[in-house]
Write a protein that holds these residues in place. Sequence first.
Motif, mmCIF file in Angstrom:
data_model
loop_
_atom_site.group_PDB
_atom_site.id
_atom_site.type_symbol
_atom_site.label_atom_id
_atom_site.label_comp_id
_atom_site.label_asym_id
_atom_site.label_seq_id
_atom_site.Cartn_x
_atom_site.Cartn_y
_atom_site.Cartn_z
ATOM 1 N N VAL A 85 0.169 -14.349 -2.403
ATOM 2 C CA VAL A 85 1.513 -13.479 -2.626
ATOM 3 C C VAL A 85 1.392 -12.497 -1.703
ATOM 4 C CG1 VAL A 85 1.705 -14.147 -5.087
ATOM 5 C CG2 VAL A 85 0.557 -12.076 -4.400
ATOM 6 N N THR A 86 2.607 -11.965 -1.179
ATOM 7 C CA THR A 86 2.678 -11.126 -0.312
ATOM 8 C C THR A 86 2.932 -9.776 -0.978
ATOM 9 O OG1 THR A 86 3.852 -12.514 1.545
ATOM 10 C CG2 THR A 86 4.479 -10.072 1.728
ATOM 11 N N TRP A 87 2.252 -8.633 -0.802
ATOM 12 C CA TRP A 87 2.245 -7.322 -1.074
ATOM 13 C C TRP A 87 2.847 -6.121 -0.518
ATOM 14 C CZ3 TRP A 87 0.187 -7.019 -5.987
ATOM 15 C CH2 TRP A 87 -0.794 -8.033 -6.781
ATOM 16 N N ASP A 88 3.352 -5.235 -1.203
ATOM 17 C CA ASP A 88 4.124 -4.198 -0.587
ATOM 18 C C ASP A 88 3.440 -3.534 0.659
ATOM 19 O OD1 ASP A 88 6.743 -4.219 -1.784
ATOM 20 O OD2 ASP A 88 5.989 -2.667 -3.383
ATOM 21 N N ALA A 89 2.169 -3.478 0.725
ATOM 22 C CA ALA A 89 1.520 -2.880 1.756
ATOM 23 C C ALA A 89 1.563 -3.761 3.021
ATOM 24 C CB ALA A 89 0.156 -2.415 1.517
ATOM 25 N N ALA A 90 1.768 -4.997 2.967
ATOM 26 C CA ALA A 90 1.920 -5.785 4.058
ATOM 27 C C ALA A 90 3.259 -5.666 4.495
ATOM 28 C CB ALA A 90 1.666 -7.300 3.705
ATOM 29 N N LEU A 91 4.270 -5.504 3.767
ATOM 30 C CA LEU A 91 5.890 -5.168 4.236
ATOM 31 C C LEU A 91 5.577 -3.979 5.028
ATOM 32 C CD1 LEU A 91 7.628 -6.341 1.065
ATOM 33 C CD2 LEU A 91 6.893 -7.652 2.855
ATOM 34 N N TYR A 241 -6.250 -0.024 11.700
ATOM 35 C CA TYR A 241 -5.439 0.426 10.698
ATOM 36 C C TYR A 241 -5.360 -0.189 9.417
ATOM 37 C CZ TYR A 241 -3.477 2.069 15.204
ATOM 38 O OH TYR A 241 -3.263 2.789 16.397
ATOM 39 N N ILE A 242 -5.478 0.582 8.418
ATOM 40 C CA ILE A 242 -5.466 -0.069 7.139
ATOM 41 C C ILE A 242 -4.307 0.366 6.352
ATOM 42 C CG2 ILE A 242 -6.947 -0.502 4.905
ATOM 43 C CD1 ILE A 242 -8.392 -1.373 7.282
ATOM 44 N N ALA A 243 -3.576 -0.516 5.493
ATOM 45 C CA ALA A 243 -2.245 -0.234 4.781
ATOM 46 C C ALA A 243 -2.795 -0.370 3.342
ATOM 47 C CB ALA A 243 -1.164 -0.968 5.378
ATOM 48 N N LEU A 244 -2.662 0.597 2.516
ATOM 49 C CA LEU A 244 -2.809 0.563 1.015
ATOM 50 C C LEU A 244 -2.043 0.880 0.195
ATOM 51 C CD1 LEU A 244 -5.699 2.975 0.110
ATOM 52 C CD2 LEU A 244 -5.004 2.668 2.619
ATOM 53 N N THR A 245 -1.582 0.431 -0.847
ATOM 54 C CA THR A 245 -0.798 0.733 -2.103
ATOM 55 C C THR A 245 -1.735 1.964 -2.902
ATOM 56 O OG1 THR A 245 0.734 -0.922 -1.893
ATOM 57 C CG2 THR A 245 0.645 0.492 -3.868
ATOM 58 N N VAL A 246 -1.507 3.002 -3.123
ATOM 59 C CA VAL A 246 -2.124 4.078 -3.865
ATOM 60 C C VAL A 246 -1.692 3.887 -5.423
ATOM 61 C CG1 VAL A 246 -2.924 6.335 -4.415
ATOM 62 C CG2 VAL A 246 -2.567 5.516 -2.003
ATOM 63 N N THR A 268 -4.083 9.993 8.381
ATOM 64 C CA THR A 268 -2.859 9.254 7.875
ATOM 65 C C THR A 268 -1.840 9.184 9.005
ATOM 66 O OG1 THR A 268 -3.552 10.258 5.696
ATOM 67 C CG2 THR A 268 -1.226 9.334 5.913
ATOM 68 N N ILE A 269 -1.461 7.889 8.996
ATOM 69 C CA ILE A 269 -0.352 7.950 9.827
ATOM 70 C C ILE A 269 0.990 8.177 9.284
ATOM 71 C CG2 ILE A 269 1.152 5.977 10.979
ATOM 72 C CD1 ILE A 269 -1.824 6.189 12.148
ATOM 73 N N ASP A 280 10.036 -2.202 -2.679
ATOM 74 C CA ASP A 280 10.457 -1.271 -3.685
ATOM 75 C C ASP A 280 10.618 0.053 -2.783
ATOM 76 O OD1 ASP A 280 10.469 0.917 -5.449
ATOM 77 O OD2 ASP A 280 8.556 0.494 -6.552
ATOM 78 N N THR A 281 11.677 0.864 -3.092
ATOM 79 C CA THR A 281 12.312 1.856 -2.217
ATOM 80 C C THR A 281 11.332 3.031 -2.202
ATOM 81 O OG1 THR A 281 13.529 2.626 -3.971
ATOM 82 C CG2 THR A 281 14.637 1.115 -2.244
ATOM 83 N N GLN A 282 10.203 3.265 -3.392
ATOM 84 C CA GLN A 282 9.589 4.361 -3.338
ATOM 85 C C GLN A 282 8.109 3.802 -3.901
ATOM 86 O OE1 GLN A 282 10.147 7.361 -2.781
ATOM 87 N NE2 GLN A 282 12.467 6.961 -2.484
ATOM 88 N N PRO A 283 7.460 2.973 -2.849
ATOM 89 C CA PRO A 283 6.334 2.695 -3.382
ATOM 90 C C PRO A 283 5.103 3.554 -2.802
ATOM 91 C CG PRO A 283 6.975 1.172 -1.425
ATOM 92 C CD PRO A 283 8.014 1.972 -1.771
ATOM 93 N N ASN A 284 4.104 3.691 -3.377
ATOM 94 C CA ASN A 284 3.006 4.865 -2.636
ATOM 95 C C ASN A 284 2.216 4.184 -1.558
ATOM 96 O OD1 ASN A 284 1.875 7.242 -2.338
ATOM 97 N ND2 ASN A 284 0.678 7.127 -4.379
ATOM 98 N N VAL A 285 2.695 3.626 -0.512
ATOM 99 C CA VAL A 285 1.929 3.009 0.328
ATOM 100 C C VAL A 285 1.479 4.053 1.658
ATOM 101 C CG1 VAL A 285 2.079 1.414 2.319
ATOM 102 C CG2 VAL A 285 2.953 0.634 -0.017
ATOM 103 N N THR A 286 0.128 4.083 2.034
ATOM 104 C CA THR A 286 -0.243 4.814 2.979
ATOM 105 C C THR A 286 -1.115 4.040 3.989
ATOM 106 O OG1 THR A 286 -0.897 6.656 1.359
ATOM 107 C CG2 THR A 286 -1.962 6.758 3.635
ATOM 108 N N ILE A 287 -0.778 4.193 5.257
ATOM 109 C CA ILE A 287 -1.453 3.769 6.374
ATOM 110 C C ILE A 287 -2.576 4.542 6.979
ATOM 111 C CG2 ILE A 287 -1.231 2.534 8.659
ATOM 112 C CD1 ILE A 287 1.694 1.746 7.865
ATOM 113 N N LEU A 288 -3.832 4.287 6.944
ATOM 114 C CA LEU A 288 -4.707 4.993 7.511
ATOM 115 C C LEU A 288 -5.292 4.263 9.139
ATOM 116 C CD1 LEU A 288 -7.339 5.694 4.611
ATOM 117 C CD2 LEU A 288 -5.351 7.009 5.365
ATOM 118 N N GLN A 289 -5.214 5.253 10.071
ATOM 119 C CA GLN A 289 -6.156 4.799 11.071
ATOM 120 C C GLN A 289 -7.671 5.422 11.022
ATOM 121 O OE1 GLN A 289 -4.473 6.326 14.816
ATOM 122 N NE2 GLN A 289 -5.773 5.222 16.022
#
Length: 292
Positions: A85-91, A241-246, A268-269, A280-289
């Motif tokens: 499945v596709t997850w929010d962090a991928a979007l 670059y790593i994107a993750l949902t907290v 943090t990017i 989701d309009t308010q997902p807690n997604v962070t992208i780390l370099q």
Amino acid sequence: MAGPGQELGLRFQRHFLAARPLRSMPWEHESTAADPLDELYDALGRILNEEESTRCYRNYLLPSGEPVTLCESVAIISQGTTGLVTWDAALHLAEWAAENPAVFSDRTVLELGSGVGFTGLAICKTCNPKTYIFSDYHHCVLKQLTENIRLNGFALEPEATDPARAESPGQEAEGKKYQQPKLIVAELDWGSVTEKQLLGLQADVVIAADVVYDPEVTLSLIGMLQKFSTLSADRKPSEIYIALTVRNPDTYHWFQAELDKAGIRWQTIPAHSSNIFLHDTQPNVTILQLFM
């Protein structure tokens, strides 16, 4: 300028093509004074009466209007993996890439844990990479990933060198506006991959989305990332670059602590401004370099 009815129709189209839940559809046609389309309700009725399937097709519309089409599982966990499945962090990572195409343009990109391929396909269609290496480990995921790449009109190496595929649908036949990158699907086991194998991939950029969720898997990821540092003496370090949902702050902070322990610097990017893919309009997604 689109009127309220036309704008609502476009919003509905994007939700419908992305196979969003019916409860999330924009049903505010009453506020636009527009008459509901009987054919639409008839179509929805037929869908609701259909026998449930284990898979579905989603079409995520890019800003150009072109879709990224994916066959995905309808279940969060299927065949023993969450990779179907596709997850929010991928979007979010794909949206950030679309705002920062220079990071990927004319470069070799390695994606870790590609899943069904959304992020990579979006980047290939918007950022003009020279080479894109999709990678995963689960055999079912790799099979579905390969099917989705072909579904979007791309050829895989060595198929890309086959003259019979040069005019395949979705490529020159439909007049693609982007340069065809070289696409590769690789089976990559984070626990056993060697520095020599990573060096052979010659990645300028390394990305991953939603791969930080299990301590054992995360430690394997960090162990593999450390191997990139041994390659830095021979070539320019890869940008990572790593994107993750907290979902759990403790897990997020533990990941940061393990990076520090491994000698991997991070930052943090800044958040991007677009919301293209109806997550989701308010997902807690962070992208780390990360810096090796």
